[in-house]
Write a protein that holds these residues in place. Structure first.
Motif, PDB file in Angstrom:
ATOM      1  N   VAL A  52     -24.805 -29.950 -53.048  1.00 34.29           N
ATOM      2  CA  VAL A  52     -25.377 -28.869 -53.848  1.00 34.29           C
ATOM      3  C   VAL A  52     -25.321 -27.597 -53.008  1.00 34.29           C
ATOM      4  CG1 VAL A  52     -27.395 -28.002 -55.079  1.00 34.29           C
ATOM      5  CG2 VAL A  52     -26.957 -30.469 -54.981  1.00 34.29           C
ATOM      6  N   PRO A  53     -24.532 -26.599 -53.404  1.00 29.12           N
ATOM      7  CA  PRO A  53     -24.472 -25.358 -52.635  1.00 29.12           C
ATOM      8  C   PRO A  53     -25.836 -24.659 -52.618  1.00 29.12           C
ATOM      9  CG  PRO A  53     -23.410 -25.074 -54.756  1.00 29.12           C
ATOM     10  CD  PRO A  53     -23.725 -26.529 -54.641  1.00 29.12           C
ATOM     11  N   HIS A  54     -26.096 -23.933 -51.561  1.00 29.33           N
ATOM     12  CA  HIS A  54     -27.413 -23.305 -51.414  1.00 29.33           C
ATOM     13  C   HIS A  54     -27.711 -22.338 -52.546  1.00 29.33           C
ATOM     14  CE1 HIS A  54     -25.753 -19.403 -50.127  1.00 29.33           C
ATOM     15  NE2 HIS A  54     -24.879 -20.093 -49.417  1.00 29.33           N
ATOM     16  N   TRP A  55     -26.655 -21.788 -53.183  1.00 26.31           N
ATOM     17  CA  TRP A  55     -26.911 -20.828 -54.252  1.00 26.31           C
ATOM     18  C   TRP A  55     -27.348 -21.498 -55.562  1.00 26.31           C
ATOM     19  CZ3 TRP A  55     -21.777 -21.107 -52.225  1.00 26.31           C
ATOM     20  CH2 TRP A  55     -20.850 -21.773 -53.046  1.00 26.31           C
ATOM     21  N   ARG A  56     -27.294 -22.826 -55.601  1.00 24.02           N
ATOM     22  CA  ARG A  56     -27.868 -23.537 -56.753  1.00 24.02           C
ATOM     23  C   ARG A  56     -29.195 -24.197 -56.393  1.00 24.02           C
ATOM     24  NH1 ARG A  56     -25.110 -27.694 -58.359  1.00 24.02           N
ATOM     25  NH2 ARG A  56     -22.943 -27.337 -57.755  1.00 24.02           N
TER      26      ARG A  56
ATOM     27  N   ALA B 124     -33.290 -19.352 -64.165  1.00 24.85           N
ATOM     28  CA  ALA B 124     -32.762 -18.022 -64.471  1.00 24.85           C
ATOM     29  C   ALA B 124     -33.461 -16.939 -63.672  1.00 24.85           C
ATOM     30  CB  ALA B 124     -32.901 -17.739 -65.961  1.00 24.85           C
ATOM     31  N   THR B 125     -34.706 -17.157 -63.326  1.00 21.91           N
ATOM     32  CA  THR B 125     -35.486 -16.153 -62.600  1.00 21.91           C
ATOM     33  C   THR B 125     -35.240 -16.192 -61.103  1.00 21.91           C
ATOM     34  OG1 THR B 125     -37.241 -16.247 -64.271  1.00 21.91           O
ATOM     35  CG2 THR B 125     -37.834 -15.312 -62.141  1.00 21.91           C
ATOM     36  N   TYR B 126     -35.102 -17.389 -60.532  1.00 17.04           N
ATOM     37  CA  TYR B 126     -35.156 -17.518 -59.075  1.00 17.04           C
ATOM     38  C   TYR B 126     -33.852 -17.935 -58.405  1.00 17.04           C
ATOM     39  CZ  TYR B 126     -40.111 -17.372 -60.262  1.00 17.04           C
ATOM     40  OH  TYR B 126     -41.327 -17.004 -60.764  1.00 17.04           O
ATOM     41  N   LEU B 127     -32.838 -18.356 -59.163  1.00 14.23           N
ATOM     42  CA  LEU B 127     -31.568 -18.692 -58.518  1.00 14.23           C
ATOM     43  C   LEU B 127     -30.932 -17.464 -57.874  1.00 14.23           C
ATOM     44  CD1 LEU B 127     -29.624 -21.077 -60.964  1.00 14.23           C
ATOM     45  CD2 LEU B 127     -30.417 -21.619 -58.644  1.00 14.23           C
ATOM     46  N   PRO B 128     -30.294 -17.613 -56.725  1.00 15.59           N
ATOM     47  CA  PRO B 128     -29.509 -16.512 -56.163  1.00 15.59           C
ATOM     48  C   PRO B 128     -28.419 -16.074 -57.137  1.00 15.59           C
ATOM     49  CG  PRO B 128     -29.818 -18.263 -54.538  1.00 15.59           C
ATOM     50  CD  PRO B 128     -30.307 -18.806 -55.855  1.00 15.59           C
ATOM     51  N   ASP B 129     -27.895 -14.877 -56.926  1.00 14.82           N
ATOM     52  CA  ASP B 129     -26.933 -14.292 -57.867  1.00 14.82           C
ATOM     53  C   ASP B 129     -25.716 -15.181 -58.083  1.00 14.82           C
ATOM     54  OD1 ASP B 129     -28.566 -12.125 -58.201  1.00 14.82           O
ATOM     55  OD2 ASP B 129     -27.452 -10.809 -56.837  1.00 14.82           O
TER      56      ASP B 129
END
Length: 394
Positions: A210-214, A96-101
């Motif tokens: 796995v997409p980079h945003w995950r 929750a803190t570090y994942l991209p939007d």
């Protein structure tokens, strides 16, 4: 004995309110080898499961002191319940803190923040870089809390054209993938001595996208959400505080149970109760004092670093060494307290299903973890001595 906690904060109270349920369900959790749905549902109903996370993910962003006291309380109730506290709650905190939007929207917003997460953050996988993300493969062991998690964390090394990616000399890039449960293959090898109720399954993935945003860096201290100092300290201090607190909580349950037992415990051929024996009295005084000292060391190390970061200072290698060494020390003291309690309780500590028996098994399982190993203490000492400037893994 001291009370289980001297901090009566919101999150501690949530955990304390689960005592009756956890006691009633502990045996069934062991039988199922994962927490019962009744416990998991209550963690969600009370808000405990989300509490450590940023406000945007439904949390309250507690201080280190409150996190530590919450984990002590949870582990005091039951070792497996406490272990879930230091597995699911920090995993969720980190994602929750570090994942991209875009990743936060997919994982948290899309599920109204009701997301349980567990897994293994050590990079036992590799991710071949491709358009928009990675092709992830690997096998992970001891995925704590995965038995009831919707998303699974999996550490991996990014690979560019078959070559490992480096972020500085001697320091490889290490990332965390957040993977939907359906994409993971579970290899249930969780048949163990202690911590039976944690659902710490082995698992694997084979060439999944796995997409980079995950994904997010394992050692990042750059929060995308949350305003507490903990978010700017990274996952390692939170994890270290969890391990220290867990050991303190389990050992305190054993010290408390032995102190209660002592008034009515008579050893064979001994006419005096355990409580009336000077050797027991001295042992109790020694181990309770050692436990209290270890707890205070942990609180001091983590709150000192927290205060410095809150004031805008850098989290130095010495601060990180202090926190990790405190966690190792608290674990060592807790193991010693547990061993003493187990011995003085005599046959009362070997009855299958008793809290003493279960706590002893849990202690000698949980303290095998590499995160509080001898190497960690050596790394911390080398920083104090100036032998090395830093150890990125601390």
């Amino acid at each position: 004995m001291t009370s289980t906690t001297d901090v009566s904060g919101q999150v501690v109270s949530l955990a304390r309110g689960m005592r009756e349920l956890v006691a009633a369900e502990a045996g069934e959790s062991e039988r199922m080898r994962t927490l019962t749905s009744a416990i998991v549902d209550e963690m969600w109903s009370t808000g405990l499961m989300a509490a450590l996370s940023p406000v945007a993910a439904g949390g309250v962003e507690p201080s280190f002191a409150e996190m530590i006291e919450t984990w002590i309380e949870m582990a005091w109730q039951d070792g497996s319940f406490g272990w879930i506290g230091i597995a699911n709650l920090p995993s969720r905190f980190a994602a929750a803190t570090y994942l991209p939007d875009e990743g936060f929207a997919e994982v948290f917003d899309a599920h109204d923040n009701r997301v349980t997460m567990g897994g293994q953050f050590f990079p036992n996988g590799h991710g071949a870089a491709t358009d928009g993300g990675y092709r992830l493969s690997g096998s992970w062991s001891f995925g704590s809390g995965t038995g009831h998690s919707q998303y699974i964390a999996a550490g991996f090394f990014p690979m560019d054209n078959g070559e490992m990616r480096w972020i500085s000399e001697g320091v490889p890039d290490m990332q965390i993938a957040v993977v939907p449960r359906a994409d993971i293959t579970f290899n249930d090898g969780w048949h163990v001595q202690g911590l039976k109720g944690t659902g710490s399954y082995d698992y694997s993935a084979q060439d999944i996208f796995v997409p980079h945003w995950r994904t997010f860096p394992l050692f990042t201290r750059e929060p995308r959400r949350g305003g507490s100092p903990a978010t700017r300290m990274g996952l390692m201090p939170v994890t270290a505080a969890g391990h220290a607190s867990w050991a303190l909580g389990v050992s305190k349950s054993m010290l408390d149970d032995v102190a209660e037992l002592a008034a009515t415990k008579y050893r064979m051929s001994d006419m005096a109760s355990l409580a009336s024996r000077p050797t027991f009295q001295k042992g109790l005084a020694h181990h309770v004092a050692a436990w209290r000292a270890a707890r205070l060391l942990v609180l001091d190390a983590f709150t000192t670093a927290e205060a410095a970061v809150a004031d805008g200072d850098e989290l130095t290698p010495a601060m990180r060494a202090d926190m990790r060494a405190a966690a190792v020390y608290a674990t060592d003291i807790s193991r010693s307290c547990a061993q003493w309690a187990h011995l003085v309780a005599g046959t009362s500590s070997i009855r299958e299903g008793s809290r003493l028996e279960r706590a002893f098994r849990d202690m000698y399982t949980g303290t095998q973890h590499a995160f509080i190993s001898e190497k960690v203490a050596i790394d911390a000492a080398q920083i104090w001595l100036g032998v090395i400037e830093d150890q990125f893994g601390l």
